[in-house]
Design a protein around this motif. Structure first.
Motif, PDB file in Angstrom:
ATOM      1  N   SER A 280       0.753  -1.295   0.070  1.00 31.03           N
ATOM      2  CA  SER A 280       0.095  -0.129  -0.070  1.00 31.03           C
ATOM      3  C   SER A 280       0.775   1.360   0.047  1.00 31.03           C
ATOM      4  CB  SER A 280      -0.805   0.063   1.336  1.00 31.03           C
ATOM      5  OG  SER A 280      -2.021  -1.103   1.153  1.00 31.03           O
ATOM      6  N   LEU A 281       2.264   1.343  -0.310  1.00 30.41           N
ATOM      7  CA  LEU A 281       2.897   2.252  -0.553  1.00 30.41           C
ATOM      8  C   LEU A 281       2.467   3.468  -1.203  1.00 30.41           C
ATOM      9  CD1 LEU A 281       5.681   3.077   1.216  1.00 30.41           C
ATOM     10  CD2 LEU A 281       6.828   2.423  -0.834  1.00 30.41           C
ATOM     11  N   GLY A 282       2.048   2.978  -2.619  1.00 30.30           N
ATOM     12  CA  GLY A 282       1.133   4.087  -3.467  1.00 30.30           C
ATOM     13  C   GLY A 282       0.149   4.679  -2.632  1.00 30.30           C
TER      14      GLY A 282
ATOM     15  N   ASP B 190      11.869  -1.528   7.135  1.00 26.71           N
ATOM     16  CA  ASP B 190      11.542  -2.470   6.220  1.00 26.71           C
ATOM     17  C   ASP B 190      10.256  -2.930   6.635  1.00 26.71           C
ATOM     18  OD1 ASP B 190      11.837  -4.156   4.046  1.00 26.71           O
ATOM     19  OD2 ASP B 190      13.138  -5.709   5.067  1.00 26.71           O
ATOM     20  N   ARG B 191       8.934  -2.543   6.627  1.00 24.33           N
ATOM     21  CA  ARG B 191       7.759  -2.943   6.970  1.00 24.33           C
ATOM     22  C   ARG B 191       6.794  -3.278   5.994  1.00 24.33           C
ATOM     23  NH1 ARG B 191       8.936  -4.798  11.861  1.00 24.33           N
ATOM     24  NH2 ARG B 191       9.674  -3.101  13.383  1.00 24.33           N
ATOM     25  N   SER B 192       7.311  -3.448   4.595  1.00 27.26           N
ATOM     26  CA  SER B 192       6.740  -3.567   3.668  1.00 27.26           C
ATOM     27  C   SER B 192       6.241  -4.908   3.514  1.00 27.26           C
ATOM     28  CB  SER B 192       6.961  -3.167   2.273  1.00 27.26           C
ATOM     29  OG  SER B 192       7.490  -1.784   2.300  1.00 27.26           O
ATOM     30  N   PRO B 193       5.297  -5.470   2.968  1.00 26.72           N
ATOM     31  CA  PRO B 193       4.669  -6.655   2.750  1.00 26.72           C
ATOM     32  C   PRO B 193       5.756  -7.918   2.113  1.00 26.72           C
ATOM     33  CG  PRO B 193       3.256  -5.405   2.195  1.00 26.72           C
ATOM     34  CD  PRO B 193       4.223  -4.712   2.239  1.00 26.72           C
TER      35      PRO B 193
ATOM     36  N   ARG C  45       6.698 -11.577   0.451  1.00 25.35           N
ATOM     37  CA  ARG C  45       5.910 -12.231  -0.730  1.00 25.35           C
ATOM     38  C   ARG C  45       5.326 -13.516  -0.237  1.00 25.35           C
ATOM     39  NH1 ARG C  45       6.694 -10.438  -5.829  1.00 25.35           N
ATOM     40  NH2 ARG C  45       6.204 -12.336  -6.708  1.00 25.35           N
ATOM     41  N   LYS C  46       5.766 -14.048   0.742  1.00 25.18           N
ATOM     42  CA  LYS C  46       5.587 -15.733   1.024  1.00 25.18           C
ATOM     43  C   LYS C  46       4.731 -15.799   2.363  1.00 25.18           C
ATOM     44  CE  LYS C  46       9.571 -17.464  -1.278  1.00 25.18           C
ATOM     45  NZ  LYS C  46      10.853 -18.217  -1.009  1.00 25.18           N
ATOM     46  N   VAL C  47       3.898 -16.571   2.127  1.00 29.12           N
ATOM     47  CA  VAL C  47       2.938 -17.042   3.508  1.00 29.12           C
ATOM     48  C   VAL C  47       3.832 -17.309   4.575  1.00 29.12           C
ATOM     49  CG1 VAL C  47       2.696 -19.402   2.877  1.00 29.12           C
ATOM     50  CG2 VAL C  47       1.078 -18.239   4.263  1.00 29.12           C
ATOM     51  N   GLY C  48       3.313 -16.666   5.822  1.00 31.15           N
ATOM     52  CA  GLY C  48       4.160 -16.909   6.886  1.00 31.15           C
ATOM     53  C   GLY C  48       5.079 -15.456   7.273  1.00 31.15           C
ATOM     54  N   GLN C  49       5.270 -14.670   6.292  1.00 34.21           N
ATOM     55  CA  GLN C  49       5.979 -13.524   6.350  1.00 34.21           C
ATOM     56  C   GLN C  49       4.802 -12.421   6.903  1.00 34.21           C
ATOM     57  OE1 GLN C  49       7.852 -13.301   2.524  1.00 34.21           O
ATOM     58  NE2 GLN C  49       9.804 -13.961   3.179  1.00 34.21           N
ATOM     59  N   PRO C  50       5.365 -11.106   7.216  1.00 33.51           N
ATOM     60  CA  PRO C  50       4.351 -10.250   7.537  1.00 33.51           C
ATOM     61  C   PRO C  50       3.676  -9.707   6.148  1.00 33.51           C
ATOM     62  CG  PRO C  50       6.488  -9.730   8.755  1.00 33.51           C
ATOM     63  CD  PRO C  50       6.602 -10.978   7.662  1.00 33.51           C
ATOM     64  N   ASP C  51       2.401  -9.458   6.025  1.00 36.04           N
ATOM     65  CA  ASP C  51       1.717  -9.216   4.883  1.00 36.04           C
ATOM     66  C   ASP C  51       1.202  -7.707   4.825  1.00 36.04           C
ATOM     67  OD1 ASP C  51      -0.658  -9.410   6.194  1.00 36.04           O
ATOM     68  OD2 ASP C  51      -1.443 -10.858   4.650  1.00 36.04           O
ATOM     69  N   ASN C  52       0.277  -7.438   4.046  1.00 33.63           N
ATOM     70  CA  ASN C  52      -0.201  -6.087   3.723  1.00 33.63           C
ATOM     71  C   ASN C  52      -0.897  -5.501   5.108  1.00 33.63           C
ATOM     72  OD1 ASN C  52      -3.143  -4.782   3.110  1.00 33.63           O
ATOM     73  ND2 ASN C  52      -1.692  -3.899   1.615  1.00 33.63           N
ATOM     74  N   ARG C  53      -1.618  -6.432   5.845  1.00 37.95           N
ATOM     75  CA  ARG C  53      -2.255  -6.323   7.277  1.00 37.95           C
ATOM     76  C   ARG C  53      -1.262  -5.728   8.227  1.00 37.95           C
ATOM     77  NH1 ARG C  53      -5.771 -11.722   6.291  1.00 37.95           N
ATOM     78  NH2 ARG C  53      -3.615 -12.411   5.837  1.00 37.95           N
ATOM     79  N   ASP C  54      -0.299  -6.328   8.068  1.00 36.29           N
ATOM     80  CA  ASP C  54       0.830  -6.110   9.117  1.00 36.29           C
ATOM     81  C   ASP C  54       1.546  -4.623   8.649  1.00 36.29           C
ATOM     82  OD1 ASP C  54       1.955  -8.760  10.849  1.00 36.29           O
ATOM     83  OD2 ASP C  54       1.327  -9.228   8.932  1.00 36.29           O
ATOM     84  N   SER C  55       1.516  -4.406   7.423  1.00 34.86           N
ATOM     85  CA  SER C  55       2.102  -2.930   7.215  1.00 34.86           C
ATOM     86  C   SER C  55       1.134  -2.139   7.552  1.00 34.86           C
ATOM     87  CB  SER C  55       2.470  -2.954   5.545  1.00 34.86           C
ATOM     88  OG  SER C  55       1.359  -2.984   4.751  1.00 34.86           O
ATOM     89  N   HIS C  56       0.040  -2.238   7.488  1.00 33.40           N
ATOM     90  CA  HIS C  56      -0.911  -1.382   8.042  1.00 33.40           C
ATOM     91  C   HIS C  56      -0.982  -0.987   9.661  1.00 33.40           C
ATOM     92  CE1 HIS C  56      -3.526  -2.133   4.049  1.00 33.40           C
ATOM     93  NE2 HIS C  56      -2.565  -1.502   3.978  1.00 33.40           N
ATOM     94  N   TYR C  57      -0.722  -2.284  10.377  1.00 32.71           N
ATOM     95  CA  TYR C  57      -0.373  -1.892  11.664  1.00 32.71           C
ATOM     96  C   TYR C  57       0.751  -1.096  11.922  1.00 32.71           C
ATOM     97  CZ  TYR C  57       1.829  -2.750  16.252  1.00 32.71           C
ATOM     98  OH  TYR C  57       2.658  -2.347  17.115  1.00 32.71           O
ATOM     99  N   TRP C  58       1.932  -1.212  11.221  1.00 32.46           N
ATOM    100  CA  TRP C  58       3.002  -0.289  11.430  1.00 32.46           C
ATOM    101  C   TRP C  58       2.891   1.076  10.966  1.00 32.46           C
ATOM    102  CZ3 TRP C  58       6.564  -1.745  14.733  1.00 32.46           C
ATOM    103  CH2 TRP C  58       6.593  -2.868  15.305  1.00 32.46           C
ATOM    104  N   PHE C  59       2.141   1.218   9.877  1.00 31.61           N
ATOM    105  CA  PHE C  59       1.846   2.602   9.212  1.00 31.61           C
ATOM    106  C   PHE C  59       0.968   3.129  10.465  1.00 31.61           C
ATOM    107  CE2 PHE C  59      -1.202   5.314   7.031  1.00 31.61           C
ATOM    108  CZ  PHE C  59      -0.333   6.128   6.138  1.00 31.61           C
TER     109      PHE C  59
END
Length: 739
Positions: free
Chosen positions: A601-603, A642-645, A647-661
């Protein structure tokens, strides 16, 4: 519509696929934070499903109906108060449109089928409504201004400090671009600038008489009006030749790259010619039988195979032909989805940069990478990709750690150029002469055509052209960068545009600060510039705006989704676009299968900061500026940590990046000194978000690795989407506390 007190301060568009799924997580955060400063953020639905529903109100129940939000936004963007954040929406190909219709019908919406060959008045009326929805239906309505696209400084700095992987180029790479030798849109183009307002009719004169193709096409004074056609027979000969040439090159993949979404009339037809060329012996022997089964090559190989699968004789013939063809560039090797399966699967502005970034390689049917023949039939823009490939063959891959940047100023307002040509593009039914005739009898343009040729007219109006040139002057003045107008004096349309550009530059005394180059030369010059670590501004027409703002960002940043895209609306409002959505379908597929959304969601973050600052200036809202500046700080925090999502399952994803944002945004608001009340309010929010980190991260991680039920693809269930995209009760409660 006139903007009034009922219009939210900021409109956040409801769209499709991955961007819309991400909105289900991010938008509640935005609305809660904005509300704290008295800023209202509302939504308008410009999704494909939403546009379909709005088109048939008389057939739907009261609870199913919804307003025509695209038309409402089309009026709003002509008002100085407009402040719209536009996410990438589906520009639907026919297969996508049909799939969305079927999904809505299955959900109980009484909407008609899309008829390929309408035979009744009702079918024809429904088809006309659907034709207004497919392809580039949204952008021409909303883009009442020209485009200023560039990598935000924070994004560019991060890309240089953390360079992405680039494929290696070999000097003996067999990858090449193949384009027609003539009789294409480029070579047949004619153009003229109208000295007064005019209304045109477009007719086809045949041996049997006159056929009216279009009446009442109105142009204001100063409009540049183009007309051109592509020869169907020349296209077929070219495709057949390239298929055989690719086969002779051994181990090289055949691929075709078009824009069958934005160019919703011409390019699907060209795509259909490619499908027919690939299966030419099958169509020759079984064409009548296949037509009876509903086969339309424009819909792609996937649709064709689904329709003929019960006919063993046709299937055997297809298998025999496929075995004799060269290997094909694949969309998904594992699932057997080829370049020719779906017209919207291989979109040139996304597919060609990805191939170039990968060292000229594409994926073959064996699951391995190989060099590619990149078929781009028309020469209007094929030279851009040809020049890029030849540059990297000679010089090796670009180094993102040291590369400069290419910014873009794009002419796109008021349906400029080819992207506004849909209502005036025709597949010619029989041989004759197409004429554009003005109301005073003047024949503006004419072409002799054959049955099956693709004829089109496009235009660019005086006010948008002048606005575009002045926007370029402002951008060059602010940056001091090398500035190039990508215009070919040998192309009919570009020559007319140059007739506008040069006098404006000379009148303002800045002609010495700009260069004018044909696209091939401009591509090479831009690549030479950024290879040296320097920067340049590409000042282009509408299609090149689209193509280049994928090509250079994908080379510089690895993605075009992180671009800052500002549309300065001509009536004073602002439209803030959030990047490209070309990879969105793959993201949705991964979410459904693994509950992992890798959409970045950086854009959206970049657009949000600009939107708040624009609001602050337009309405004197000091709190909006505080919000916008804090958004920038949060965006920088996402990059720095480095809080961007992943690519692989188990890694932080889009929802994690929104928490950090949200956390970085709250911390920035708590730390600022311009608004004490806001600082006090967000201090506790920031503290709660920090103290709850372990719980929130654990709740977000717990849902990954299992299928996700969205209740639909084009028209998902909002409650199910919210459950999937907002799985942290702890995070949700903290955000709700701002209400």
């Amino acid at each position: 519509m006139t903007a009034d007190s009922s219009t939210p301060d900021i409109i956040y568009t409801k769209v499709d696929e991955a961007p819309e799924l991400a909105s289900a997580s991010l938008l509640p955060v935005i609305q809660a934070f904005a509300g704290a400063a008295g800023v209202s953020v509302g939504t308008r639905d410009i999704s494909l499903a939403g546009r379909i529903i709005a088109a048939f109100p008389e057939r739907l129940t009261e609870t199913q109906r919804q307003s025509d939000d695209l038309a409402i936004l089309g009026d709003l963007v002509k008002q100085p108060e407009a402040n719209v954040i536009k996410l990438p929406n589906i520009s639907a190909s026919v297969p996508q449109l049909v799939a969305a219709i079927k999904e809505l019908q299955a959900q109980g919406y009484d909407i008609p089928d899309y008829s390929e060959d309408p035979s009744t008045d009702a079918d024809r009326e429904a088809r006309a409504r659907y034709d207004a929805i497919k392809g580039s239906a949204v952008n021409p309505v909303l883009r009442e201004g020209n485009s200023d696209r560039r990598a935000a400084s924070a994004v560019k700095n991060y890309a240089q400090a953390n360079p992405h992987r680039m494929g290696d180029w070999s000097k003996d790479s067999k990858t090449r671009v193949a384009a027609m030798s003539g009789d294409d849109f480029f070579s047949n183009e004619k153009s003229a600038t109208l000295d007064k307002a005019a209304t045109a009719r477009i007719v086809l004169e045949t041996a049997k008489g006159e056929v009216v193709l279009k009446e009442g096409v109105k142009y204001p004074a100063g409009t540049v009006v183009d007309a051109t056609f592509m020869s169907a027979s020349a296209l077929d000969s070219f495709l057949a030749s390239e298929i055989e040439r690719t086969k002779a090159e051994s181990g090289v993949l055949f691929s075709i790259h078009l824009k069958a979404t934005m160019m919703k009339v011409s390019d699907p037809i060209i795509f259909g010619h490619a499908v027919k060329a690939w299966l030419a012996p099958v169509f020759k022997e079984f064409g009548v039988r296949m037509a009876a089964l509903g086969v339309n090559p424009n819909s792609g190989l996937g649709d064709l195979l689904a329709r003929v699968k019960g006919d063993q004789e046709i299937m055997a013939a297809i298998d025999a032909v496929m075995a004799e063809r060269p290997p094909m560039y694949m969309v998904n090797s594992d699932k057997g989805i080829t370049n020719l399966h779906v017209p919207s699967d291989v979109i040139i502005d996304a597919s060609m940069p990805a191939l170039i970034r990968a060292g000229g390689k594409g994926w073959g049917p064996d699951g391995k990478e190989a060099d590619c023949v990149c078929v781009i039939p028309d020469n209007s823009y094929a030279p851009v990709y040809d020049a890029a490939i030849e540059f990297f063959k000679a010089n090796g891959k670009l180094d993102p750690a040291t590369a400069g940047t290419v910014q873009n100023i794009g002419l796109m307002a008021q349906k400029a150029e080819e992207y506004g040509s849909h209502p005036t593009t025709f597949e010619i039914p029989e041989a004759g002469t197409v004429r554009m005739i003005l109301e005073d009898g003047t024949v503006l343009h004419e072409h002799k055509v054959e049955a099956g040729d693709i004829w089109r007219s496009a235009s660019a109006r005086k006010a948008p052209i002048e606005d575009w040139v002045n926007l370029a002057i402002d951008r060059q003045r602010l940056t001091g960068y090398r500035a190039i107008f990508w215009l070919d004096a040998e192309r009919a349309h570009d020559a007319e545009i140059i007739g506008y550009v040069k006098p404006i530059l000379e009148a303002k005394g800045v002609a010495d600060k700009f260069e004018i180059m044909a696209p091939r030369e401009a591509t090479r010059a831009s690549l030479e510039t950024i290879t040296k670590g320097e920067n340049t501004i590409a000042i282009t027409g509408n299609v090149l705006r689209d193509y280049l703002t994928d090509l250079f960002p994908i080379l510089e940043l690895a993605t075009s989704a992180k671009m800052l895209s500002i549309v300065k609306l001509m009536q004073g409002g602002g439209l803030f676009e959030t990047g490209a959505g070309g990879s969105a379908p793959k993201h949705v597929q991964q979410l459904v299968e693994e509950n992992h959304l890798r959409w970045d969601s950086l854009g959206e973050f970049c657009a949000l900061g600009e939107s708040f600052r624009f609001l602050a200036e337009a309405k004197g809202n000091a709190g909006a500026k505080v919000l916008g500046d804090a958004v920038d700080a949060a965006t920088q925090g996402i990059l720095d940590h480095d809080r961007s999502p992943g690519r692989k399952v188990g890694q932080p994803d889009n929802r994690d990046s929104h928490y950090w944002f949200a956390r970085y945004w709250a911390e920035a608001l708590a730390a600022q000194s311009d608004d004490a009340d806001m600082a006090s309010r967000f201090k506790s929010v920031a503290q709660s978000l920090a103290e709850s980190e372990d719980a929130i991260v654990a709740e977000l991680a717990a849902v990954q690795g299992k299928p996700a039920d969205l209740g639909g693809y084009y028209h998902a269930d909002p409650e199910k989407v919210a459950k999937v995209m907002r799985p942290s009760a702890t995070f949700n409660a903290i955000i709700a506390s701002l209400g």
